[in-house]
Design an enzyme around this catalytic site. Structure first.
Site, short mmCIF file in Angstrom:
data_model
loop_
_atom_site.label_atom_id
_atom_site.label_comp_id
_atom_site.label_asym_id
_atom_site.label_seq_id
_atom_site.Cartn_x
_atom_site.Cartn_y
_atom_site.Cartn_z
N ASP A 117 -10.46 1.95 -3.86
CA ASP A 117 -11.01 1.66 -2.53
C ASP A 117 -12.53 1.68 -2.56
O ASP A 117 -13.17 1.34 -1.57
CB ASP A 117 -10.53 2.71 -1.52
CG ASP A 117 -9.18 2.35 -0.95
OD1 ASP A 117 -8.72 1.22 -1.19
OD2 ASP A 117 -8.57 3.19 -0.27
N ASP A 138 0.83 -1.20 0.00
CA ASP A 138 0.00 0.00 0.00
C ASP A 138 0.87 1.26 0.00
O ASP A 138 2.07 1.22 0.30
CB ASP A 138 -0.90 -0.04 1.25
CG ASP A 138 -2.20 0.73 1.06
OD1 ASP A 138 -2.32 1.48 0.08
OD2 ASP A 138 -3.09 0.58 1.92
C1 DGJ Z 1 -5.83 2.00 1.88
C2 DGJ Z 1 -6.14 0.81 1.02
O1 DGJ Z 1 -6.54 1.21 -0.24
C3 DGJ Z 1 -7.18 -0.04 1.75
O2 DGJ Z 1 -7.58 -1.10 0.94
C4 DGJ Z 1 -6.60 -0.51 3.04
O3 DGJ Z 1 -5.53 -1.38 2.78
C5 DGJ Z 1 -6.14 0.68 3.85
N1 DGJ Z 1 -5.28 1.55 3.12
C6 DGJ Z 1 -5.42 0.21 5.10
O4 DGJ Z 1 -4.93 1.26 5.82
#
Ligand code: DGJ
Length: 726
Positions: free
Chosen positions: A546, A476
């Site tokens: 997301d 991430d």
């Molecule tokens: C942002 C990501 O896009 C999410 O899927 C998740 O992993 C969060 N970060 C976790 O902090």
């Protein structure tokens, strides 16, 4: 195939794929021009292209030749400072303060084995052929090599550029495009993919007008805002018809894609590292290598363009395991538990996941140090034994007893101000002395232009991957750059930082993927904030947004699929009401939409009723049957480009013998009757069995009449058909 034809003091270079050509000309004054980019043409005399250009007024002569107007000619890598006053492809400042470069052709070299670009992701295939065209400024002793690689079977061509300083004085690169192409026409639309967090890669189209139009990122990553992709298309282009000239940048950092329509209705399209806040000091005998651009021409609309990108990327970009085979179905703990989990809840979720057919269980954020919300611990990659109820190893073993693979979330490039790592190394953070470092999601960015930081990250992750049985990493990256500055780089080299960061990131990924070739990496940057071919070179899949709402996902997946193959797109079934939009969409439709790419799950299975779990189990079973069609087949988008209440898409398997068609209607409308979905692109000489009801259709029937979309009586309605060719 690359041919060179010499005629007196001119040379023609034909860069041909099976169906497309780029034709370059070196003229008698040693300038390099592009005469054609488009459909395949056989080696022939094209000298009329330049001769028949009417001379325009009010333009300066070039090379001291009266009426030889460089500005109106189609150039392939224009310099700054002489008589072309349009956007140059590059600019260099010299010690004496001058900025003029006069590039002239020197020589060329054709070769079979394409070399990997040093430190950069590279499209490689044994079946390619490359040409280096060498241009030199004799006064400043600057050598520029344009490298074109032709991938015949894929109908794609790549370009990159190397600048070498052959003088004994330092010079300064202020701008360097990876590709700059002139077209002698401008009646074109420009397609781009833009959006924001949660709504990435929406398709936008605008008609070119005189002047400049651009897409860019100065965020430190390719970004949620614009994908590094431009497609110029003839008017009226759709999925099936129209000519397209598409460029995609194999790079994950700041970029600029610019299209300039000049006074005489010519178009110059350029793509490369963003020159904003960029400068590279090039000492004597040093060189600078740009990332590469992929160029695709399609004369059958967006659909064919996408299929070219998909095949090329599946087979040549990441030759790593899984990009050309089927990845496991995962359940990610994020939307199930967020930070709030215990050993028991994780084991319970993993067990339930396995029971319904999930193949990989991923613990997302929150498993390390004191991480119970976003305010601390990034950088302190030590398992939280209290929360995990013991050591990580034991937990992994217990999870794996369910015959399921295991994955873990990391955010290696960031650090929390509240972390031991930051307290130990405050100088490792991107910053400018005496100025506040802005936080974003309670994080700072580690300065990857500093090799010590890269070594540290490589070490930490290597250690994890060696010690624990980890099959998958979610990588991430949750913030962009602010207050850009490096305590490591000298004051003169501060403008190199953003590019050096990406080089540092690539070096970490290069090391890790070499050492751990079997670990799947899913790239994520708050969803699709860094969804580009550069990342895909190292990572088999990308968490493209997301936003897990099925309806919101439709335009996101549609847009992303313009370039990136389904096998690389993470698409999850999530809970309702959806956590981003609060929308309730039925499980059928959530599944249909998630089957556009790599099916995954992101919800707490404990909150589902028994019958819902049964449905989910059957959906997963169905996906296992059809996943090779989706992930390795050809995508045909049937509806959704212009009329966005209905989306339909179809995959045809590699052998053309299995076909999956999916349809979604977003809003129900009153008093409507069942319509039909026509199914083109099949071989009409065959019969096709609708597997669900054993009904046989002729190919011409499916083409002409299609299948009934059904009742469409409620919002978020969907239907899928699986056909087998018989
Ligand atoms: C942002 C990501 O896009 C999410 O899927 C998740 O992993 C969060 N970060 C976790 O902090």
């Amino acid at each position: 195939m690359i041919y060179v034809i010499e005629k007196n003091d001119e040379k023609y270079y034909f860069l041909n794929t099976n169906n497309t050509s780029i034709v370059l000309l070196k003229n008698k004054y040693d300038y390099l021009f592009i005469l054609h980019w488009g459909s395949l043409i056989s080696p022939t005399n094209l000298d009329y292209v330049l001769k028949e250009l009417n001379r325009a007024s009010y333009l300066a002569d070039a090379n001291g030749v009266k009426d030889f107007k460089l500005e109106q000619m189609p150039q392939i890598y224009p310099s700054y400072g002489y008589s072309d006053l349009r956007e140059p492809a590059f600019s260099i400042r010299y010690q004496d303060g001058s900025r003029i470069t006069d590039l002239r052709y020197d020589s060329y070299k054709i070769y079979k084995t394409k070399k990997k670009l040093k430190g950069l992701p590279t499209i490689i295939s044994k079946e390619s052929e490359s040409i280096d065209l060498i241009l030199i400024d004799k006064i400043k002793k600057i050598k520029i090599t344009l490298t074109f690689s032709v991938f015949d079977a894929y109908d794609a061509i790549t370009q990159s550029v190397k600048i070498e300083n052959l003088s004994n004085e330092t010079c300064y690169i202020e701008k360097v495009c990876s590709a700059s192409i002139d077209l002698l026409f401008s009646d074109l639309d420009m397609f781009q993919l833009n959006g924001a967090w949660g709504r990435e890669c929406h398709i936008n189209k605008r008609h070119l007008v005189q002047g400049s139009q651009s897409i860019s990122s100065a965020r430190g990553a390719s970004g949620h805002g614009q994908n590094p992709f431009i497609a110029l298309a003839t008017r009226g282009t759709n999925e099936e018809y129209g000519e397209i000239f598409a460029l995609n940048f194999v790079y994950s950092g700041n970029f600029l894609g610019k299209v300039e329509v000049d006074m005489h209705k010519n178009t110059r399209v350029q793509l490369g590292i963003n020159p904003f806040d960029f400068e590279w000091i090039l000492d004597p005998s040093q060189s600078f290598q740009t990332p590469e651009v992929v160029m695709v021409y399609s004369n059958e609309g967006l659909g064919k363009m996408s299929r070219i990108f998909h095949k090329l990327y599946r087979n040549t970009l990441a030759s790593r395991k899984y990009l050309n085979s089927t990845p496991p179905i995962l359940l990610n703990s994020w939307e199930a538990n967020y930070f709030d989990f215990t050993k028991e809840s994780l084991l319970n979720l993993a067990e339930k996941s396995s029971e319904i057919g999930v193949e990989l269980f991923v613990i997302d954020d929150g498993w390390f140090a004191k991480r119970n919300d976003t305010t601390s611990s990034i950088g302190d990659w030590v398992p939280n034994q209290v929360k995990l109820g013991g050591n990580l190893d034991t937990l992994i073993n217990k999870i794996k007893k369910n015959k399921i693979k295991f994955g873990l979330w990391f955010e290696p490039e960031m650090v929390s101000p509240n972390s031991n790592l930051y307290r130990l190394h405050p100088e490792w953070v991107i910053q400018v002395k005496n100025r506040r470092i802005e936080e974003s999601r309670d994080e700072y960015v580690l300065d990857l232009s500093n090799p010590a930081v890269c070594e540290y990250i490589t070490e930490i992750l290597s250690n994890f991957l060696s010690v624990y049985s980890i099959d998958y990493v979610k990588w991430d990256m949750n913030r962009n750059f602010t207050n850009l500055g490096s305590t490591y780089l000298s004051s003169e080299r501060q403008k190199e930082q953003a590019h050096r960061y990406i080089l540092g990131l690539y070096s970490i990924l290069e090391n890790l993927t070499k050492r751990f070739p079997n670990v799947i990496i899913e790239g994520c940057a708050g969803g699709g904030g860094r969804c580009d071919p550069g990342m895909l070179y190292y990572m088999q899949q990308i968490w493209i947004s997301d936003d897990t709402d099925a309806i919101e996902r439709l335009p996101i997946q549609y847009g992303t699929s313009l370039i990136y193959p389904s096998v690389s797109l993470g698409c999850h079934i999530s809970a309702v009401p959806n956590h981003q939009t609060n929308r309730i969409t039925n499980l059928d439709t959530r599944s249909t939409v998630a089957m556009w790419g790599n099916l995954g799950l992101e919800l707490d299975l404990n909150n589902l009723r028994k019958d819902e779990l049964e449905i989910l189990k059957n959906k997963i079973l169905f996906y296992k049957k059809i996943r090779s069609i989706v992930q390795l087949g050809d995508l045909y988008r049937l509806q959704g480009l212009d009329e966005t209440n209905e989306y339909a898409w179809m995959y045809i398997s590699e052998k053309q013998d299995e076909i999956l068609v999916s349809y979604v209607q977003i809003m129900a409308q009153p008093n409507t009757v069942a319509k039909r979905l026509r199914i083109p692109y099949l071989d009409v000489n065959f019969n096709y069995l609708d597997v669900e009801n054993n009904r046989v259709y002729k190919g011409d029937e499916l083409y002409a009449l299609g299948v009934s979309k059904g009742s469409c009586k409620y919002d978020g309605y969907s239907k899928q058909w699986l056909f087998r060719r018989i």
